[in-house]
Design a protein around this motif. Sequence first.
Motif, PDB file in Angstrom:
ATOM      1  N   PRO A   1     -37.755  47.138  18.323  1.00 42.47           N
ATOM      2  CA  PRO A   1     -37.093  46.647  17.486  1.00 42.47           C
ATOM      3  C   PRO A   1     -36.631  45.427  17.756  1.00 42.47           C
ATOM      4  CG  PRO A   1     -36.414  48.873  18.101  1.00 42.47           C
ATOM      5  CD  PRO A   1     -37.709  48.439  18.760  1.00 42.47           C
ATOM      6  N   ASP A   2     -37.180  44.352  18.647  1.00 41.64           N
ATOM      7  CA  ASP A   2     -37.531  43.418  19.105  1.00 41.64           C
ATOM      8  C   ASP A   2     -38.548  42.712  18.710  1.00 41.64           C
ATOM      9  OD1 ASP A   2     -38.267  44.434  20.884  1.00 41.64           O
ATOM     10  OD2 ASP A   2     -37.452  43.353  22.330  1.00 41.64           O
ATOM     11  N   ALA A   3     -39.992  43.402  18.582  1.00 36.98           N
ATOM     12  CA  ALA A   3     -40.708  42.021  18.105  1.00 36.98           C
ATOM     13  C   ALA A   3     -40.679  41.778  17.296  1.00 36.98           C
ATOM     14  CB  ALA A   3     -41.933  43.528  17.542  1.00 36.98           C
ATOM     15  N   THR A   4     -40.989  40.012  16.506  1.00 41.10           N
ATOM     16  CA  THR A   4     -41.053  39.777  15.341  1.00 41.10           C
ATOM     17  C   THR A   4     -42.379  39.687  15.330  1.00 41.10           C
ATOM     18  OG1 THR A   4     -41.901  37.750  17.206  1.00 41.10           O
ATOM     19  CG2 THR A   4     -39.557  37.766  17.001  1.00 41.10           C
ATOM     20  N   PHE A   5     -42.417  39.595  13.403  1.00 41.31           N
ATOM     21  CA  PHE A   5     -43.557  39.210  13.154  1.00 41.31           C
ATOM     22  C   PHE A   5     -44.244  38.339  13.402  1.00 41.31           C
ATOM     23  CE2 PHE A   5     -40.943  40.582   9.495  1.00 41.31           C
ATOM     24  CZ  PHE A   5     -41.828  42.007  10.108  1.00 41.31           C
ATOM     25  N   GLU A   6     -44.205  37.118  14.354  1.00 38.23           N
ATOM     26  CA  GLU A   6     -45.061  35.822  15.004  1.00 38.23           C
ATOM     27  C   GLU A   6     -45.074  36.981  16.115  1.00 38.23           C
ATOM     28  OE1 GLU A   6     -41.710  33.250  15.666  1.00 38.23           O
ATOM     29  OE2 GLU A   6     -42.580  32.103  14.077  1.00 38.23           O
ATOM     30  N   SER A   7     -44.833  37.670  16.808  1.00 38.76           N
ATOM     31  CA  SER A   7     -45.372  38.252  17.652  1.00 38.76           C
ATOM     32  C   SER A   7     -46.489  38.897  17.981  1.00 38.76           C
ATOM     33  CB  SER A   7     -44.268  38.899  19.167  1.00 38.76           C
ATOM     34  OG  SER A   7     -44.211  40.373  18.546  1.00 38.76           O
ATOM     35  N   LEU A   8     -46.043  39.655  16.724  1.00 36.02           N
ATOM     36  CA  LEU A   8     -47.508  40.772  16.058  1.00 36.02           C
ATOM     37  C   LEU A   8     -48.709  39.763  15.485  1.00 36.02           C
ATOM     38  CD1 LEU A   8     -45.215  43.849  14.536  1.00 36.02           C
ATOM     39  CD2 LEU A   8     -45.888  43.617  17.255  1.00 36.02           C
ATOM     40  N   GLU A   9     -48.134  38.747  15.314  1.00 33.78           N
ATOM     41  CA  GLU A   9     -49.474  37.521  14.860  1.00 33.78           C
ATOM     42  C   GLU A   9     -49.437  38.073  13.567  1.00 33.78           C
ATOM     43  OE1 GLU A   9     -52.875  37.610  17.376  1.00 33.78           O
ATOM     44  OE2 GLU A   9     -51.839  37.352  18.987  1.00 33.78           O
ATOM     45  N   PHE A  10     -48.801  38.347  13.063  1.00 36.65           N
ATOM     46  CA  PHE A  10     -48.741  38.070  11.603  1.00 36.65           C
ATOM     47  C   PHE A  10     -49.153  36.552  10.817  1.00 36.65           C
ATOM     48  CE2 PHE A  10     -48.543  42.579  11.839  1.00 36.65           C
ATOM     49  CZ  PHE A  10     -48.407  43.149   9.694  1.00 36.65           C
ATOM     50  N   ASP A  11     -49.432  36.223   9.899  1.00 39.30           N
ATOM     51  CA  ASP A  11     -49.837  35.045   9.354  1.00 39.30           C
ATOM     52  C   ASP A  11     -49.442  35.800   8.080  1.00 39.30           C
ATOM     53  OD1 ASP A  11     -51.583  36.717   7.757  1.00 39.30           O
ATOM     54  OD2 ASP A  11     -53.030  34.896   8.261  1.00 39.30           O
ATOM     55  N   SER A  12     -48.557  34.150   7.205  1.00 38.69           N
ATOM     56  CA  SER A  12     -47.932  34.461   5.515  1.00 38.69           C
ATOM     57  C   SER A  12     -49.187  35.507   4.909  1.00 38.69           C
ATOM     58  CB  SER A  12     -48.002  32.787   4.869  1.00 38.69           C
ATOM     59  OG  SER A  12     -49.026  32.244   4.955  1.00 38.69           O
ATOM     60  N   LEU A  13     -50.290  34.844   5.159  1.00 38.30           N
ATOM     61  CA  LEU A  13     -51.087  36.084   4.724  1.00 38.30           C
ATOM     62  C   LEU A  13     -50.513  37.638   4.363  1.00 38.30           C
ATOM     63  CD1 LEU A  13     -52.092  36.406   1.703  1.00 38.30           C
ATOM     64  CD2 LEU A  13     -54.884  36.695   3.358  1.00 38.30           C
ATOM     65  N   ALA A  14     -50.812  37.941   5.868  1.00 41.90           N
ATOM     66  CA  ALA A  14     -50.654  39.596   6.673  1.00 41.90           C
ATOM     67  C   ALA A  14     -49.174  39.930   5.915  1.00 41.90           C
ATOM     68  CB  ALA A  14     -49.995  40.037   8.270  1.00 41.90           C
ATOM     69  N   ARG A  15     -48.245  39.049   6.334  1.00 42.52           N
ATOM     70  CA  ARG A  15     -46.316  38.997   5.749  1.00 42.52           C
ATOM     71  C   ARG A  15     -46.266  39.343   4.546  1.00 42.52           C
ATOM     72  NH1 ARG A  15     -41.457  38.115   8.023  1.00 42.52           N
ATOM     73  NH2 ARG A  15     -41.220  37.026   6.495  1.00 42.52           N
TER      74      ARG A  15
ATOM     75  N   THR B   1     -37.262  39.752  13.202  1.00 40.42           N
ATOM     76  CA  THR B   1     -37.482  40.919  14.432  1.00 40.42           C
ATOM     77  C   THR B   1     -37.457  42.122  13.259  1.00 40.42           C
ATOM     78  OG1 THR B   1     -35.724  41.981  14.641  1.00 40.42           O
ATOM     79  CG2 THR B   1     -36.140  40.154  16.323  1.00 40.42           C
ATOM     80  N   LEU B   2     -38.390  43.283  14.109  1.00 35.46           N
ATOM     81  CA  LEU B   2     -38.264  44.912  13.257  1.00 35.46           C
ATOM     82  C   LEU B   2     -37.026  45.400  13.045  1.00 35.46           C
ATOM     83  CD1 LEU B   2     -41.507  46.229  14.539  1.00 35.46           C
ATOM     84  CD2 LEU B   2     -41.212  44.475  13.269  1.00 35.46           C
ATOM     85  N   ALA B   3     -35.469  44.769  14.040  1.00 35.84           N
ATOM     86  CA  ALA B   3     -34.873  45.616  13.712  1.00 35.84           C
ATOM     87  C   ALA B   3     -34.371  44.625  12.825  1.00 35.84           C
ATOM     88  CB  ALA B   3     -34.291  46.118  14.795  1.00 35.84           C
ATOM     89  N   GLU B   4     -34.275  43.660  12.442  1.00 38.58           N
ATOM     90  CA  GLU B   4     -33.686  42.150  10.912  1.00 38.58           C
ATOM     91  C   GLU B   4     -34.427  43.016   9.984  1.00 38.58           C
ATOM     92  OE1 GLU B   4     -31.973  38.666  13.496  1.00 38.58           O
ATOM     93  OE2 GLU B   4     -34.182  39.061  12.914  1.00 38.58           O
ATOM     94  N   ALA B   5     -35.345  42.743   9.751  1.00 36.30           N
ATOM     95  CA  ALA B   5     -36.009  43.596   8.706  1.00 36.30           C
ATOM     96  C   ALA B   5     -35.855  44.643   7.773  1.00 36.30           C
ATOM     97  CB  ALA B   5     -37.832  43.514   8.770  1.00 36.30           C
ATOM     98  N   ALA B   6     -35.664  46.073   8.886  1.00 35.64           N
ATOM     99  CA  ALA B   6     -35.248  47.341   8.684  1.00 35.64           C
ATOM    100  C   ALA B   6     -33.612  47.159   8.215  1.00 35.64           C
ATOM    101  CB  ALA B   6     -35.699  48.016   9.656  1.00 35.64           C
ATOM    102  N   GLU B   7     -32.740  46.406   8.698  1.00 36.01           N
ATOM    103  CA  GLU B   7     -31.560  46.223   8.272  1.00 36.01           C
ATOM    104  C   GLU B   7     -31.431  45.606   6.839  1.00 36.01           C
ATOM    105  OE1 GLU B   7     -27.497  44.818   9.552  1.00 36.01           O
ATOM    106  OE2 GLU B   7     -28.977  43.717  10.863  1.00 36.01           O
TER     107      GLU B   7
END
Length: 88
Positions: free
Chosen positions: A25-39, A62-68
């Motif tokens: 839940p606390d992982a961010t898209f940045e920490s998962l190495e998602f660039d703008s195209l992957a997002r 974060t994934l939790a914020e995205a899910a919310e």
Amino acid sequence: MEPVYDVMARLLTGHFGVPEEQIRPDATFESLEFDSLARLELATLLEDDLGVGLPEDRPDMTLAEAAEHLTIAVGAEKATEALRKAVR
């Protein structure tokens, strides 16, 4: 309906190959190495599955914020659709 967080986790592991142990839940898209195209690709897949996508201006989300965010948006979409049907 499958919980939104589970939909995201399934897409992250199945489609993008993110190891399950990195999906927290606390992982961010940045920490998962998602660039703008992957997002953008993830947002499109989520929109196909849920009818709503992610905000484009929050790569630090974060994934939790995205899910919310998605859960609220899905609820709003369902309420709007119900209202449209009631008015017809």
